[in-house]
Design a protein around this motif. Structure first.
Motif, short mmCIF file in Angstrom:
data_model
loop_
_atom_site.label_atom_id
_atom_site.label_comp_id
_atom_site.label_asym_id
_atom_site.label_seq_id
_atom_site.Cartn_x
_atom_site.Cartn_y
_atom_site.Cartn_z
N ILE A 264 0.84 -1.20 0.00
CA ILE A 264 0.00 0.00 0.00
C ILE A 264 0.89 1.26 0.00
N ASP A 265 1.84 1.31 0.91
CA ASP A 265 2.69 2.51 1.02
C ASP A 265 3.39 2.82 -0.30
N ASP A 266 3.99 1.81 -0.90
CA ASP A 266 4.78 2.04 -2.12
C ASP A 266 3.91 2.36 -3.33
N ASN A 267 2.65 1.96 -3.26
CA ASN A 267 1.74 2.24 -4.38
C ASN A 267 0.80 3.39 -4.06
N ALA A 268 1.06 4.08 -2.94
CA ALA A 268 0.11 5.09 -2.47
C ALA A 268 -0.15 6.17 -3.50
N GLU A 269 0.90 6.57 -4.24
CA GLU A 269 0.71 7.62 -5.24
C GLU A 269 -0.34 7.23 -6.26
N LYS A 270 -0.40 5.93 -6.57
CA LYS A 270 -1.39 5.45 -7.54
C LYS A 270 -2.78 5.31 -6.91
N ILE A 271 -2.79 5.14 -5.59
CA ILE A 271 -4.07 4.89 -4.90
C ILE A 271 -4.76 6.19 -4.50
N TYR A 272 -3.97 7.21 -4.13
CA TYR A 272 -4.54 8.47 -3.65
C TYR A 272 -5.60 9.02 -4.58
N ASP A 273 -6.63 9.53 -3.98
CA ASP A 273 -7.66 10.22 -4.73
C ASP A 273 -8.21 11.30 -3.82
N HIS A 274 -8.04 12.54 -4.20
CA HIS A 274 -8.62 13.61 -3.40
C HIS A 274 -8.91 14.81 -4.29
N GLU A 275 -9.86 15.62 -3.83
CA GLU A 275 -10.23 16.82 -4.56
C GLU A 275 -9.57 18.00 -3.90
N CYS A 276 -8.82 18.79 -4.68
CA CYS A 276 -8.15 19.95 -4.10
C CYS A 276 -8.65 21.22 -4.80
N LYS A 277 -8.81 22.25 -4.02
CA LYS A 277 -9.23 23.53 -4.60
C LYS A 277 -8.46 24.67 -3.95
N ARG A 278 -8.02 25.61 -4.80
CA ARG A 278 -7.40 26.87 -4.33
C ARG A 278 -6.28 26.65 -3.32
N LEU A 279 -5.43 25.69 -3.55
CA LEU A 279 -4.38 25.41 -2.58
C LEU A 279 -3.17 26.35 -2.76
#
Lengths: 403, 320
Positions: A264-279
């Motif tokens: 999981i840790d090593d593949n986290a970049e592929k797993i992450y999913d989030h919505e970002c606004k105005r960061l």
């Protein structure tokens, strides 16, 4: 590959989150469901009980949640995609066999429609109090994946995503719904089957004799086989070697458990999913998930109307947690505001990732209702004061009016 | 290997003589690379494994289509030594795991082999519900009257008066009568044997394996390290002699009359063998055909379709 048309109810529907989750499972190719009734998740089971017989699925209501979880693990080894649903008390009971699913690396999905706890708590009312349980609820060290939908449409979409991730990384994946999202009814658009991407089981191309059940690929995930195909595999909840045979040594433990974590840790970049606004130029970033992300909307809009620079992160994959994203932002941000319907769970991750570079302000709620947006607005204002020592009141759970 | 021993084998160029097949007859059924096993000398579990393997042989089962599921404990280790698709699950949960395995893949014959503590105490609820549903499983319960893996504590089948580490002054709880529990919960086949009665046990396991529905075989077996030693019941051989002298074959006996008391008679035999009771899947299929007619989807090969994979279908086709 594309979804099999059989289970896909293409069209626009008016569904609650629980029913949308059930439809997502069907579209993802789930054909085995074992569950036990528990508010507020029961509607998932009810819809599947009605829908499965026509699409060749098996629904069984088990005697309890331990049995439900065990049964979906067995079914996954039998060659089908399998799921169960529950809420807090049942989630606690499932932890035992969730651990077995982690250890045997069994793809399956658990939908947890969260309610207020601890114990029986508030069966019909909302909570987001199982977030840390989702991460650490079963004993031992492991990596986990949990998604948090914030609408019925997402209950559909994220359930498919959960099945896909479970097949890709071979582990139980959690859909961490909450009572509000589960029981809220909205428009849900179910696409054409060929617009739905589903991940098939990663079956080994090797013949029996050459196949090793726990020899991992480059992504640290081993290929699977199905019972009854002549592989005569052995699999166990004990610490095991690549053959799946028990190996009671510190060396085998180190190798296996580090891999379960690393896949999981090593593949986290592929797993992450989030919505970002105005960061980019945010002074304050609101980090939220599930129903709370929609309640936070009103507070953020009000703050934006005031001309404040407020960014947003909506966590869709709550686990693995995007610590790097928070860490990078912390250098240029005054504060993170983290509203959640618990007394501070994911905020601990935000605080850990921010590592003191920016303030972290929890906006807590013990459950039973969603936040008053005013409390989130106040916390945003509080955050603008920057890295000063937090005022006492900011750490206190805010009192609010009940409806 | 020492040089002396190498030389004793003669020059490497010598024509190899035809070597007789020295394999143990049970080898095809066992994971020989996992031996020696963990069980104590005199333990009855190995005997049950042999009888099970013998039953598979006699029944000429397609071994690729038989799966064994075990729970936790000494008997829970059976899955680890049997060369079939074998699953060593959590404590008390082999029956629901096996239920999922069977319902998702009808072509598998799924057998649960585990102990009395695993199946009847922590897993007792699953046991009675699987029997009630008449799920097509064979459950073999090795009853050694105690929790052996953890050092010999009182179990759900420990007779009154027996000493265990947690009943140091003698057990005072009423034990379960396993055949009565299985029969009253709906099992279609219920038998009890001891690990002495290997021929009858083998035949009984074979009967259970070939009969559709929830079939149950209890096997009384010695635990020489913990139970029989602590209770001064003698060596394993003496315990087996006591099985011979002290057991009474009573086929068709009312299961409610076959309680086991400390030092008392052990009633063995086939107690229940019901014909014609539909299994869980037969009931499911019938109900859905009645309600949905042609729309019922289980006639389709859902198992391959849902896994959704060409590879799997091809492999199955090769197999058939």
């Amino acid at each position: 590959m594309k979804a099999s048309p059989e289970g896909v109810l293409t069209g626009a529907h008016y569904l609650d989150g629980d029913h949308a989750c059930a439809e997502g499972a069907l579209a993802a190719g789930c054909r085995f469901f074992a569950g036990y009734p528990i508010t507020p998740s029961t509607e998932i089971a009810e819809r599947i009980a009605r829908r499965f017989p026509k699409v060749g699925g098996v629904f069984i209501q088990m005697e309890d949640e331990m049995a439900s979880m065990a049964a979906i693990l067995g079914a996954a080894w039998g060659g089908v995609k399998a799921m169960t649903c529950t809420s807090g008390p049942g989630f606690s009971l499932m932890m035992e066999n969730i651990g077995l699913g982690i250890m045997m690396e069994v793809p399956c999905v658990v939908a947890n429609v969260q309610r207020g706890g601890p114990s029986t708590g508030l069966p019909t009312m909302v909570g987001q109090q199982d977030m840390m349980q989702a991460r650490w609820g079963s004993h031992g060290d492991y990596g986990i994946i949990a998604l948090s939908p914030n609408s019925p449409q997402e209950c559909f979409d994220r359930t498919i995503q959960a099945f896909n991730l479970s097949e890709q990384y071979r582990l139980p994946v959690f859909v961490m719904m909450d009572e509000c999202v589960g029981h809220m009814t909205e428009k849900v658009v179910i696409p054409e089957p060929d617009a739905i991407e589903v991940v098939p089981r990663r079956l080994s191309p090797l013949p029996p004799g050459e196949y090793l059940p726990y020899a991992a690929n480059g992504d640290k995930v081993p290929d699977m086989v199905t019972a009854g195909e002549g592989y005569r595999i052995h699999t166990t909840g004990l610490t095991h070697d690549e053959r799946g045979y028990p190996d009671m040594t510190a060396e085998a433990q180190d190798k296996l458990v580090r891999r379960l974590r690393a896949k999981i840790d090593d593949n986290a970049e592929k797993i992450y999913d989030h919505e970002c606004k105005r960061l980019d130029d945010a002074d304050v970033v609101v980090v939220s998930y599930g129903i709370t992300s929609r309640v936070a909307r009103a507070a953020i809009d009000a703050a934006l109307d005031d001309g404040l620079r407020v960014g947003e992160i909506r966590l869709i994959t709550v686990w693995p947690f995007p610590a790097e994203l928070i860490r990078d932002l912390a250098a240029n941000t005054k504060a993170f505001v983290v509203p959640e319907i618990n007394l501070g769970q994911m905020v601990l991750e935000v605080e850990r990732a921010a590592a003191g570079a920016a303030r972290t302000i929890p906006v807590t709620h013990a459950g039973g209702w969603v936040h008053d947006p005013q409390t989130i607005y106040d916390a945003i204002r509080e955050g603008l004061r920057g890295n000063a020592a937090p005022r006492k009141s900011a750490r206190k759970p805010r009192k609010e009016k009940q409806p | 290997m020492s040089d002396a021993r190498k030389n004793a084998q003669g020059p490497a160029t010598a024509e190899p003589e035809a070597t007789p097949d020295v394999r143990h007859p049970m080898e095809p059924f066992l994971r020989m690379d996992r031996f020696p096993h963990i069980w104590c000398p005199g333990c009855g579990i190995g005997t049950v494994v042999t009888c099970f393997a013998d039953a598979l042989k006699k029944g000429a089962f397609d071994l690729d289509r038989v799966a064994v599921v075990s729970g936790i404990g000494c008997s829970g280790r059976v899955a680890g030594y049997i060369k079939l698709d074998s699953f060593h699950t959590t404590h008390g949960r082999p029956i629901p795991f096996a239920t999922g395995l069977h319902l998702s893949n009808r072509r598998l014959k799924v057998v649960v082999i585990s102990g009395d503590g695993d199946l009847i105490a922590i897993g007792g609820n699953h046991f009675i519900h699987a029997a009630r549903r008449n799920v097509d499983l064979t459950v073999i319960c090795i009853n050694n009257f105690n929790y052996a893996m953890t050092g010999g504590q009182v179990g759900p089948g420990t007779p009154v008066l027996a000493i265990s580490t947690t009943t140091p002054f003698g057990n005072f709880e009423h034990p379960f009568n396993l055949p009565a529990l299985a029969a009253s919960s709906g099992a279609v086949y219920v038998a009890r044997w001891t690990s002495l009665h290997v021929r009858r046990l083998t035949n009984s396991i074979l009967e259970a394996l070939t009969k559709p529905g929830f079939t149950f075989v209890e096997v009384i077996a010695p635990c020489p390290t913990l139970y029989t030693r602590r209770n001064k019941l003698g060596t394993s051989l003496e315990v087996l002699e006591s099985y011979r002298d002290n057991s009474e074959i009573r086929h068709g006996a009312d299961p409610s009359t076959v309680d086991i008391s400390f030092g008392g008679k052990i009633v063995i035999g086939k107690f229940v063998d019901i014909e014609g009771k539909p299994t869980f899947l037969e009931s499911l299929d019938a109900a859905m055909h009645r309600a949905l007619g042609k729309d019922y989807g289980l006639g389709k090969d859902y198992y391959m379709r849902s896994a959704g994979q060409r590879a799997l279908v091809d492999r199955e086709a090769r197999h058939d």
